[in-house]
Design a protein around this motif. Sequence first.
Motif, PDB file in Angstrom:
ATOM      1  N   SER A  60       0.828  -1.210   0.000  1.00  0.00           N
ATOM      2  CA  SER A  60       0.000   0.000   0.000  1.00  0.00           C
ATOM      3  C   SER A  60       0.855   1.249   0.000  1.00  0.00           C
ATOM      4  O   SER A  60       0.553   2.225  -0.704  1.00  0.00           O
ATOM      5  CB  SER A  60      -0.927   0.014   1.216  1.00  0.00           C
ATOM      6  OG  SER A  60      -1.849  -1.036   1.147  1.00  0.00           O
ATOM      7  N   LYS A  63       2.384   1.713  -3.500  1.00  0.00           N
ATOM      8  CA  LYS A  63       1.371   2.173  -4.452  1.00  0.00           C
ATOM      9  C   LYS A  63       1.023   3.637  -4.220  1.00  0.00           C
ATOM     10  O   LYS A  63       0.906   4.414  -5.177  1.00  0.00           O
ATOM     11  CB  LYS A  63       0.106   1.325  -4.338  1.00  0.00           C
ATOM     12  CG  LYS A  63       0.245  -0.053  -4.934  1.00  0.00           C
ATOM     13  CD  LYS A  63      -1.128  -0.648  -5.153  1.00  0.00           C
ATOM     14  CE  LYS A  63      -1.416  -1.792  -4.274  1.00  0.00           C
ATOM     15  NZ  LYS A  63      -2.720  -2.413  -4.504  1.00  0.00           N
ATOM     16  N   LEU A  64       0.862   4.014  -2.970  1.00  0.00           N
ATOM     17  CA  LEU A  64       0.531   5.402  -2.642  1.00  0.00           C
ATOM     18  C   LEU A  64       1.632   6.352  -3.090  1.00  0.00           C
ATOM     19  O   LEU A  64       1.378   7.365  -3.738  1.00  0.00           O
ATOM     20  CB  LEU A  64       0.282   5.548  -1.140  1.00  0.00           C
ATOM     21  CG  LEU A  64       0.041   6.963  -0.638  1.00  0.00           C
ATOM     22  CD1 LEU A  64      -1.264   7.520  -1.197  1.00  0.00           C
ATOM     23  CD2 LEU A  64       0.025   6.991   0.877  1.00  0.00           C
ATOM     24  N   TRP A  65       2.883   6.033  -2.736  1.00  0.00           N
ATOM     25  CA  TRP A  65       3.984   6.907  -3.087  1.00  0.00           C
ATOM     26  C   TRP A  65       4.167   7.039  -4.604  1.00  0.00           C
ATOM     27  O   TRP A  65       4.418   8.121  -5.113  1.00  0.00           O
ATOM     28  CB  TRP A  65       5.271   6.424  -2.441  1.00  0.00           C
ATOM     29  CG  TRP A  65       5.358   6.750  -0.976  1.00  0.00           C
ATOM     30  CD1 TRP A  65       4.472   7.471  -0.238  1.00  0.00           C
ATOM     31  CD2 TRP A  65       6.407   6.388  -0.082  1.00  0.00           C
ATOM     32  NE1 TRP A  65       4.901   7.563   1.065  1.00  0.00           N
ATOM     33  CE2 TRP A  65       6.092   6.904   1.195  1.00  0.00           C
ATOM     34  CE3 TRP A  65       7.570   5.651  -0.215  1.00  0.00           C
ATOM     35  CZ2 TRP A  65       6.896   6.737   2.301  1.00  0.00           C
ATOM     36  CZ3 TRP A  65       8.377   5.471   0.892  1.00  0.00           C
ATOM     37  CH2 TRP A  65       8.048   6.008   2.136  1.00  0.00           C
ATOM     38  N   ALA A  67       1.786   6.594  -6.914  1.00  0.00           N
ATOM     39  CA  ALA A  67       0.638   7.350  -7.430  1.00  0.00           C
ATOM     40  C   ALA A  67       0.802   8.840  -7.165  1.00  0.00           C
ATOM     41  O   ALA A  67       0.523   9.673  -8.040  1.00  0.00           O
ATOM     42  CB  ALA A  67      -0.662   6.833  -6.803  1.00  0.00           C
ATOM     43  N   GLU A  68       1.275   9.204  -5.964  1.00  0.00           N
ATOM     44  CA  GLU A  68       1.492  10.618  -5.641  1.00  0.00           C
ATOM     45  C   GLU A  68       2.540  11.225  -6.578  1.00  0.00           C
ATOM     46  O   GLU A  68       2.383  12.346  -7.055  1.00  0.00           O
ATOM     47  CB  GLU A  68       1.951  10.777  -4.199  1.00  0.00           C
ATOM     48  CG  GLU A  68       0.855  10.581  -3.180  1.00  0.00           C
ATOM     49  CD  GLU A  68       1.373  10.637  -1.745  1.00  0.00           C
ATOM     50  OE1 GLU A  68       2.595  10.615  -1.521  1.00  0.00           O
ATOM     51  OE2 GLU A  68       0.523  10.700  -0.838  1.00  0.00           O
ATOM     52  N   ARG A  69       3.585  10.487  -6.827  1.00  0.00           N
ATOM     53  CA  ARG A  69       4.673  10.990  -7.684  1.00  0.00           C
ATOM     54  C   ARG A  69       4.206  11.174  -9.130  1.00  0.00           C
ATOM     55  O   ARG A  69       4.599  12.120  -9.800  1.00  0.00           O
ATOM     56  CB  ARG A  69       5.852  10.010  -7.625  1.00  0.00           C
ATOM     57  CG  ARG A  69       7.036  10.443  -8.407  1.00  0.00           C
ATOM     58  CD  ARG A  69       7.665  11.672  -7.798  1.00  0.00           C
ATOM     59  NE  ARG A  69       8.856  11.984  -8.560  1.00  0.00           N
ATOM     60  CZ  ARG A  69       9.318  13.203  -8.720  1.00  0.00           C
ATOM     61  NH1 ARG A  69       8.714  14.206  -8.146  1.00  0.00           N
ATOM     62  NH2 ARG A  69      10.379  13.403  -9.422  1.00  0.00           N
ATOM     63  N   GLN A  71       1.227  11.919 -10.114  1.00  0.00           N
ATOM     64  CA  GLN A  71       0.277  13.029 -10.237  1.00  0.00           C
ATOM     65  C   GLN A  71       1.047  14.295 -10.256  1.00  0.00           C
ATOM     66  O   GLN A  71       0.802  15.303 -10.694  1.00  0.00           O
ATOM     67  CB  GLN A  71      -0.720  13.041  -9.088  1.00  0.00           C
ATOM     68  CG  GLN A  71      -1.695  11.896  -9.166  1.00  0.00           C
ATOM     69  CD  GLN A  71      -2.627  11.845  -7.966  1.00  0.00           C
ATOM     70  OE1 GLN A  71      -2.449  12.575  -6.997  1.00  0.00           O
ATOM     71  NE2 GLN A  71      -3.591  10.977  -8.019  1.00  0.00           N
TER      72      GLN A  71
END
Length: 71
Positions: A60, A63-65, A67-69, A71
């Motif tokens: 998780s 995936k979060l890091w 996805a943030e990068r 965007q």
Amino acid sequence: MKTAEFDKAFDAGEDVTDAIDWSRARRRNDQLKRVNVDFPAWVVDALDKQARHLGVTRQSLIKLWIAERLQ
């Protein structure tokens, strides 16, 4: 409600949730695709430490890091 009316109401900040058929709603590009990535042991250890600190899984967190990068 036609698309143009929906967009106008949404852009005006109106509540449009009643105009949505949630049973038919789908996310675009939400198909999962598996990838394998090799990390040095120290990176995995650091990821695990941060994931524990945040109370999430390593997967998780990655995936979060990512996805943030992106965007």
